[in-house]
Motif scaffolding. Structure first.
Motif, short mmCIF file in Angstrom:
data_model
loop_
_atom_site.label_atom_id
_atom_site.label_comp_id
_atom_site.label_asym_id
_atom_site.label_seq_id
_atom_site.Cartn_x
_atom_site.Cartn_y
_atom_site.Cartn_z
N UNK A 258 0.77 -0.99 0.06
CA UNK A 258 0.29 0.33 -0.22
C UNK A 258 1.39 1.43 -0.19
N UNK A 259 1.97 1.74 -0.90
CA UNK A 259 2.83 2.43 -0.98
C UNK A 259 1.79 3.78 -1.20
N UNK A 260 2.71 5.28 -0.35
CA UNK A 260 1.86 6.25 -1.03
C UNK A 260 3.82 6.69 -0.28
N UNK A 261 3.70 7.69 -1.78
CA UNK A 261 4.99 8.41 -1.04
C UNK A 261 5.83 9.16 0.21
N UNK A 262 4.92 9.70 0.54
CA UNK A 262 4.61 11.01 1.21
C UNK A 262 4.95 9.71 2.52
N UNK A 263 5.00 8.71 2.75
CA UNK A 263 4.27 8.16 3.89
C UNK A 263 5.27 6.93 3.88
N UNK A 264 5.97 6.55 2.32
CA UNK A 264 7.06 5.66 2.77
C UNK A 264 8.15 5.80 1.32
N UNK A 265 7.84 6.59 1.24
CA UNK A 265 8.84 7.56 0.78
C UNK A 265 10.75 7.26 0.48
N UNK A 266 10.79 7.76 2.02
CA UNK A 266 12.28 7.57 2.67
C UNK A 266 12.71 5.81 2.29
N UNK A 267 11.66 5.18 2.87
CA UNK A 267 12.52 3.73 3.34
C UNK A 267 13.09 3.80 1.84
N UNK A 268 11.51 3.38 0.50
CA UNK A 268 11.91 2.84 -0.81
C UNK A 268 13.51 3.08 -0.97
N UNK A 269 13.61 4.90 -1.08
CA UNK A 269 15.06 5.39 -2.34
C UNK A 269 16.10 5.39 -1.16
N UNK A 270 16.07 5.00 0.56
CA UNK A 270 16.71 4.77 0.99
C UNK A 270 17.66 3.12 0.63
N UNK A 271 16.50 2.24 0.86
CA UNK A 271 17.34 0.83 -0.37
C UNK A 271 17.76 1.21 -1.40
N UNK A 272 16.87 2.12 -2.50
CA UNK A 272 17.44 1.49 -4.28
C UNK A 272 18.80 2.25 -3.77
N UNK A 273 18.14 3.19 -3.21
CA UNK A 273 20.60 3.84 -3.49
C UNK A 273 21.60 2.65 -2.37
#
Length: 961
Positions: free
Chosen positions: A592-607
Motif C-alpha cells: 500500500x505504498x504512498x510516496x509521502x509516507x513510504x518514499x524515504x524508506x524506498x529511496x534508501x533501499x534503492x540507493x
C-alpha cells in the motif's frame, strides 16, 4: 490482545498477591480446600486423587499428552501426613516443603492461556511436582521448578528463581515443576536461564576491540555481534567464512552420533571495514593462477613445497605438481619459500587473481555490465506517486553508479524501459536532442527494437536521460491502464544484454499481479484454507514453465534481477520472486505504498542497492581436502550440476551456506581444508578470481567438536534448511525435525561429554547455551507459523530473504535487539546496552528501540516521562501524541540528537534500510511489535523460551532413558 500489567520493572519477575491479610485469607481458603479435597474426599468424585498420565505423543507438531515426569519415583502422601501438614499451615503459615495437587484449570491467577495456544501443551509438568513456598518477608507465592542448567558440564547449576505467573502476558509460564528432593532449593529465576544479551555482552567485553589474527588452524572467531579487527595471516576472515563448528569429527559415525551439521556460511563479497586491508590482487600474466593439475585447487598457504622448491604437494588431493620456472623460489631451513611474505597467495587466507582469457566466455574479454531500469507505469504506480518520486531520484542516483577503485567515473551503462501491458523502450543516445520512444505491443515474442542508443554511458548522455526522466511522469499521468505483464519484461532485459554481449542487472518496479495476456500470466492462488494442511507447501512453490526457463536464461547471460514491489493485494510472490532468488538478486516489498509516507524508506533501499559492491556472471566452486566434500548448497543460487554454483551476480550481502559430509576418515594431525573460488566480472569489465581458504581442526573427541561450535552459524544453517524444506514438507514435520535434532545434539553432549549430574538437570554446552532460544524463535517466524493473520506473500518474502542471508542477518532476525532509551547517556558515543527480548523488560515509564535487521520500532510506554516526549516529539506529554506517528522529528536538543545517532548507527550496519515504526503502548499497531519479543509466547502460535526449554529437556531425558 491481553493487556499488560500496570507496572513492570527490570528484573521483576514476581507478582504480588496483596497485603498480609489477603495472604492470610488466601492461605486459609487453600487449606480448607485441600482439607475437603484430599483428607475428606467426596464420595461422588470419580477421579482418582493423582490421575495417571495419558499416553505420550512424540510428534512435535501435536500436543504432547504426557506430563513432564521426574525419573525419581513419587511417593503418594498418606492422609495422616496431609492432615499434619494442613494443621501446620493453619497454625504457623509454614508452607515450606508442602507437596500438593495444583488445579491447572484455575489458569494461575486468571491468566488466559487459551488465547494463543503453543505448539505443545504447556501443562506437561506433573501436578504432583509443584512446591509452594511462602516468603516471610512479603508472603509472595512462587512456583518452583527443578530445572537446573549446567553449562559445559561444570559443577555448579546454572539456575535461580522462576518467574511467577504474569497475568496478561502472552506466553506466561503456567506452572509446574519436577519434584524436589530434600530441603527446598532456591527458586529458579528467568534471569538465570541462558541469556543471549549476556552472551553478546560477555563476548564483546572479552574480544571486542581486539585484533583477530587468523594464523591458527581451527580458531574460533569472535561473535558476529562483537566489534573486532581482522588481521589475515593465512585463513580467511570470518567476515567471508564462518563454520558451524571449527573442529570436524574424524569419522562419519561420530558426525551421525552428535547430529551437529558440518557446514560453513560463505559471504564471498563481504564488506571489509576501512581499518582492514583490502584484498590483494595477484597478476601472473598470460600464465594465469598456479593451481593443482589434478583437483584444480588454487595456490594457497596450505600447499607444501618440496624437492628444494621445484615441486609442491596439493593440500587438497595430495598430488605432486611441478612448479613453473617463473614461479620457482628456494626454501629456507624450515622448508618455506623465501618469498613467502611477498606473495599474497602464499601467506594470506583471501586474495584475488587476474583471470586470463581462458576464464572468459568465447575467450574474449567481457564488456562492462549494464543497469536497466524498468518502471511499471500502470494506474496504481502513477496514483501512489511512485513514478514521479523514482524519476526524480534517478537524476542524482545515477551519479553514484559503482565503479572500479581509483577510477573517476563508472563504466556501467544504463537503459530505461516503461511498461504496463505493452513495453516502451527509450533511445537516449548522447547525439539526440530529445529521447525517442519505441513501443513493443507483441509481448509473446519479445525483442529489443533498438541496439544503438538503448544502453548508454550515463556521463555522456546525462542531458538526454534527465530530459526523459522529466517526461515520463507527464506521459502517463492520465493513464487508466491497470493490467501489467511481468515475464516479458525480464525476457526483454535478457535479450538486451545478449545484443550488447554483456552482463548486468534489471531494476524492476512493479505493483500488481501480472494479469495481462502474455507469457507468465498469473492468477490468484492464495488459499488460506490450506494453512496447516498437507497442501500448504504448494503456496510457497513457484509455478514452473515460463519462470523456470527465465531463471536459466538469466543465469546463462549473467542477468541479475532486483524486484521492488508495491502491492495492495496478493501478488503470487512465490512465483514472481523466483527469478531474483536464483539470479543473486533481492526482493523488496512496500505494501500500500504512498510516496509521502513510504518514499524515504524506498529511496534508501534503492540507493543502497544501486551503490553496493557487486560482481557479475559469477561461478563458484567449493573444494575440500580428502575425507569430506561439499554435498548441499543453500542460497540465492542456480546449479546445473552438483559442484558449480552459478550466480548472475553476487554482492556484499549475498551469502551461501554449504553442508559437508564425510566420505573417508579425517586425520587429526593434518586437519581439514576448505577453499572457495569465485570467478566473476568486475563493474569495470575485468575477469577475476576471488579465493578464500580456511583450515579446521579434526578430532575423535566429541567434546572438542562441541567446544568449537558457533551458535549463530548453526542457526543460519537450520533456518535455511527449514525454509528450503517448506517447499516439500508440511510445517508440522519441519518443526518436529528441528526439535528432534536439537534434542539429539543436547542428549549426545549430555551422554558423552558432560560430567555426571542429576537427571533433572538440563545440560547445555557452553558454546550452545543460547541455541534453544534461537531455535524456538525460528519456529515462531511468520514463514513457519500458519496463521491466517499473516499473508502468504509476507511469509514467502521472509523465506526468500532468509535463503540469501549471512550469519549476522539471521542472528538479529531471530533474536532482535531491544534497547532501552529512557536512561540513555546523551554524552556517550556508545550504544546503550540491549536487554532480553521479552515483554517483562518493558515498563510503562520506558522507551525502547527494537530492531531485527528488517524492521525498526520505537515503543513508547504510557507513563513515559513528559520531558523525554517533549525532547523527541515537541509535544507536552504522551497524551498529546497524535494517533498516527509516521516519523521522528529531528530537534535541536541532546536527547533528539542521541536517538537519531543511535538509529543511524544501527541502520548503517544492516543490509537493509529499515523504516522506523513508532508504536504507543496499548495501541493496535503494538501487536506487530510484540510479535518480535521472541522470549515470550508467540501471538500466532509458539511457546515461550522457558516452555521450550522444558519441552526440550523432556525430549532429551526420553532419549537418554
Amino acid at each position: 490482545m491481553p493487556q499488560p500489567p500496570a507496572s513492570s520493572h527490570y528484573g521483576s519477575s514476581v507478582q504480588q498477591n496483596g497485603s498480609y491479610t489477603q495472604g492470610y485469607l488466601f492461605c486459609l481458603l487453600c487449606s480448607l480446600y485441600y482439607l475437603f479435597k484430599i483428607v475428606f474426599p467426596l464420595k461422588n468424585m470419580s477421579s482418582p486423587r493423582f490421575p495417571p498420565p495419558p499416553a505420550a505423543s512424540s510428534s512435535f507438531g501435536q500436543v504432547p499428552q504426557s506430563p513432564y515426569q521426574n525419573i525419581a519415583p513419587q511417593a503418594t502422601p498418606s492422609t495422616h501426613q496431609l492432615t499434619n501438614q494442613i494443621s501446620n499451615i493453619l497454625g504457623t503459615f509454614a508452607l515450606n516443603s508442602l507437596y500438593c495437587e495444583w488445579l491447572v484449570s484455575t489458569k494461575l491467577a486468571n491468566n488466559n492461556l487459551n488465547k494463543h495456544e503453543p505448539l505443545w501443551n504447556k501443562d506437561h509438568l506433573s501436578k504432583k511436582d509443584i512446591l509452594i513456598q511462602n516468603s516471610p518477608q512479603n508472603l509472595q507465592w512462587n512456583i518452583c521448578l527443578n530445572l537446573c542448567f549446567n553449562l559445559g558440564g561444570s559443577a555448579g547449576p546454572y539456575g535461580g528463581q522462576l518467574a511467577g505467573p504474569q497475568p496478561g502476558f502472552p506466553g506466561s509460564f503456567p506452572g509446574g515443576a519436577a519434584q524436589m528432593a530434600g530441603p527446598p532449593q532456591k527458586k529458579l529465576d528467568p534471569d538465570s536461564i541462558p541469556s543471549t544479551t549476556q552472551v553478546i555482552e560477555d563476548d564483546q567485553a572479552k574480544r571486542g576491540g581486539q585484533i583477530y589474527a587468523t594464523n591458527l588452524r581451527g580458531q574460533i572467531p569472535p561473535l558476529v555481534t562483537s566489534n573486532f579487527t581482522v588481521q589475515d595471516q593465512g585463513n580467511a576472515s570470518p567476515r567471508f567464512m564462518r563454520c558451524t563448528t571449527y573442529t570436524f569429527p574424524c569419522t562419519s559415525d561420530l558426525a551421525k552420533q552428535c547430529q551437529v551439521p558440518l557446514g560453513t556460511v560463505i559471504k564471498p563479497f563481504a564488506t571489509i571495514p576501512k581499518n582492514e586491508t583490502p584484498l590483494y590482487v595477484v597478476n601472473h600474466g598470460e600464465t594465469g593462477p598456479i593451481r593443482c593439475n589434478r583437483c584444480k585447487a588454487y595456490m594457497c598457504p596450505f600447499m607444501q613445497f618440496i624437492d628444494g622448491g621445484r615441486r609442491f604437494q596439493c593440500a587438497f588431493c595430495s598430488c605432486i605438481n611441478e612448479v613453473p620456472v617463473f614461479y620457482f623460489q628456494h626454501l629456507d631451513h624450515m622448508g618455506r619459500r623465501m618469498d613467502l611474505y611477498e606473495r599474497p597467495e602464499l601467506s594470506l587466507g583471501s586474495y584475488e587473481f587476474i583471470a586470463t582469457l581462458d576464464y572468459c566466455k568465447n575467450n574474449k574479454p567481457p564488456n562492462p555490465p549494464a543497469y536497466i531500469f524498468m518502471i511499471d507505469v500502470s494506474y496504481t504506480n502513477i496514483k501512489s506517486g511512485l513514478v514521479k518520486l523514482l524519476c526524480e531520484e534517478l537524476k542524482t542516483l545515477l551519479e553514484k553508479l559503482p565503479r572500479e577503485e581509483g577510477v573517476e567515473s563508472s563504466a556501467v551503462r544504463v537503459g530505461f524501459v516503461t511498461y504496463n501491458k505493452i513495453l516502451h523502450f527509450y533511445n537516449v543516445k548522447s547525439a539526440l536532442a530529445q529521447p525517442q520512444m519505441m513501443v513493443v505491443s507483441d509481448v509473446a515474442e519479445m525483442f529489443v527494437p533498438l541496439q544503438d542508443g538503448f544502453l548508454v554511458n550515463y556521463q555522456e548522455s546525462r542531458a538526454v536521460i534527465h530530459n526523459l526522466l522529466d517526461q515520463i511522469p507527464d506521459m502517463f499521468a492520465d493513464t487508466n491502464e491497470s493490467e501489467t505483464v511481468f515475464a516479458p519484461i525480464i525476457q526483454a532485459g535478457v535479450e538486451a544484454f545478449k545484443a550488447a554481449e554483456c552482463s548486468g542487472k534489471l531494476f524492476i518496479f512493479h505493483s500488481s499481479i501480472p494479469t495481462a495476456e502474455a507469457p507468465g500470466k498469473l492468477k490468484n492462488r492464495d488459499d488460506r484454507k490450506l494453512f496447516n494442511t498437507e497442501k500448504e507447501k504448494t503456496l510457497f512453490q513457484p509455478l514452473k514453465g515460463v519462470y523456470e526457463q527465465l531463471c536459466k536464461d538469466c543465469v546463462a547471460q549473467g542477468c541479475c534481477v532486483d524486484l521492488f514491489l508495491f502491492p495492495s493485494q496478493y501478488l503470487d510472490l512465490a512465483t514472481m520472486g523466483d527469478v531474483p532468488t536464483h539470479t543473486g538478486g533481492s526482493v523488496y516489498k512496500y505494501s500500500n505504498f504512498q510516496a509521502e509516507v513510504d518514499g524515504t524508506h524506498f529511496l534508501n533501499d534503492l540507493r543502497k542497492d544501486v551503490e553496493k559492491p557487486i560482481g557479475f556472471d559469477a561461478i563458484m566452486r567449493v573444494r575440500t581436502s580428502t575425507g569430506f566434500r561439499a554435498t548441499d548448497f543453500f542460497g540465492a543460487i542456480h546449479m546445473n550440476n552438483t559442484t558449480d554454483v552459478e550466480m548472475a551476480a553476487v554482492d556484499c550481502d549475498n551469502a551461501l551456506t554449504v553442508e559437508f559430509k564425510h566420505d573417508d576418515t579425517l586425520n587429526e594431525e593434518t586437519g581439514a581444508f576448505i577453499q572457495c573460488a569465485l570467478l566473476y566480472t568486475t563493474v569495470g569489465g575485468q575477469r577475476r578470481l576471488r579465493v578464500h581458504n580456511l583450515s579446521l581442526n579434526c578430532s575423535s573427541q566429541l567434546s572438542e567438536l562441541y567446544k568449537s561450535c558457533e551458535t549463530d552459524t548453526l542457526i543460519n544453517f537450520f533456518a535455511k534448511s527449514a525454509y528450503r524444506a517448506m517447499l516439500n514438507q508440511p510445517l508440522k514435520n519441519i518443526r518436529e525435525i528441528l526439535v528432534n535434532q536439537t534434542a539429539h545434539m543436547l542428549a549426545c553432549y549430555r551422554k558423552n561429554c558432560a560430567s555426571p549430574s542429576a537427571a533433572s538437570q538440563l545440560i547445555l554446552p557452553d558454546a550452545m547455551k543460547v541455541f534453544p532460544v534461537y531455535m524456538n524463535s525460528l519456529m515462531k517466524t511468520p514463514a513457519m507459523v500458519g496463521s491466517p493473520e499473516i499473508s502468504t506473500d509476507e511469509r514467502v518474502l521472509q523465506r526468500l530473504c532468509v535463503m540469501a542471508m549471512g550469519v549476522e542477518e539471521t542472528q538479529v532476525l531471530l533474536y532482535p535487539c531491544l534497547i532501552p532509551l529512557q536512561n540513555m547517556d546523551v554524552s556517550s558515543s556508545v550504544l546503550p546496552g540491549a536487554v532480553r527480548c521479552s515483554e517483562e523488560r518493558l515498563s510503562d515509564n520506558g522507551m525502547f528501540l527494537l530492531e531485527n535487521g528488517r524492521l525498526l520500532f520505537l515503543w513508547l510506554g504510557q507513563a513515559c516521562p513528559s520531558e523525554l516526549i517533549q525532547s523527541l516529539f515537541n509535544v507536552p506529554s504522551f497524551a498529546h501524541l497524535p494517533e498516527e506517528l509516521n516519523s521522528l522529528p529531528e530537534l535541536d536538543n541532546p536527547q533528539s540528537k542521541k536517538v537519531h545517532a543511535i538509529i543511524s548507527a544501527i541502520s548503517e550496519r544492516r543490509t537493509n534500510r529499515m523504516k522506523l515504526l513508532i508504536v504507543k503502548q496499548k495501541d493496535r499497531p503494538e501487536i506487530l511489535f510484540r510479535q518480535h519479543l521472541v522470549e515470550d509466547k508467540g501471538l500466532h502460535g509458539g511457546a515461550s523460551y522457558m516452555d521450550f526449554l522444558c519441552y526440550v529437556h523432556r525430549e532429551v531425558r526420553q532419549l537418554l532413558t
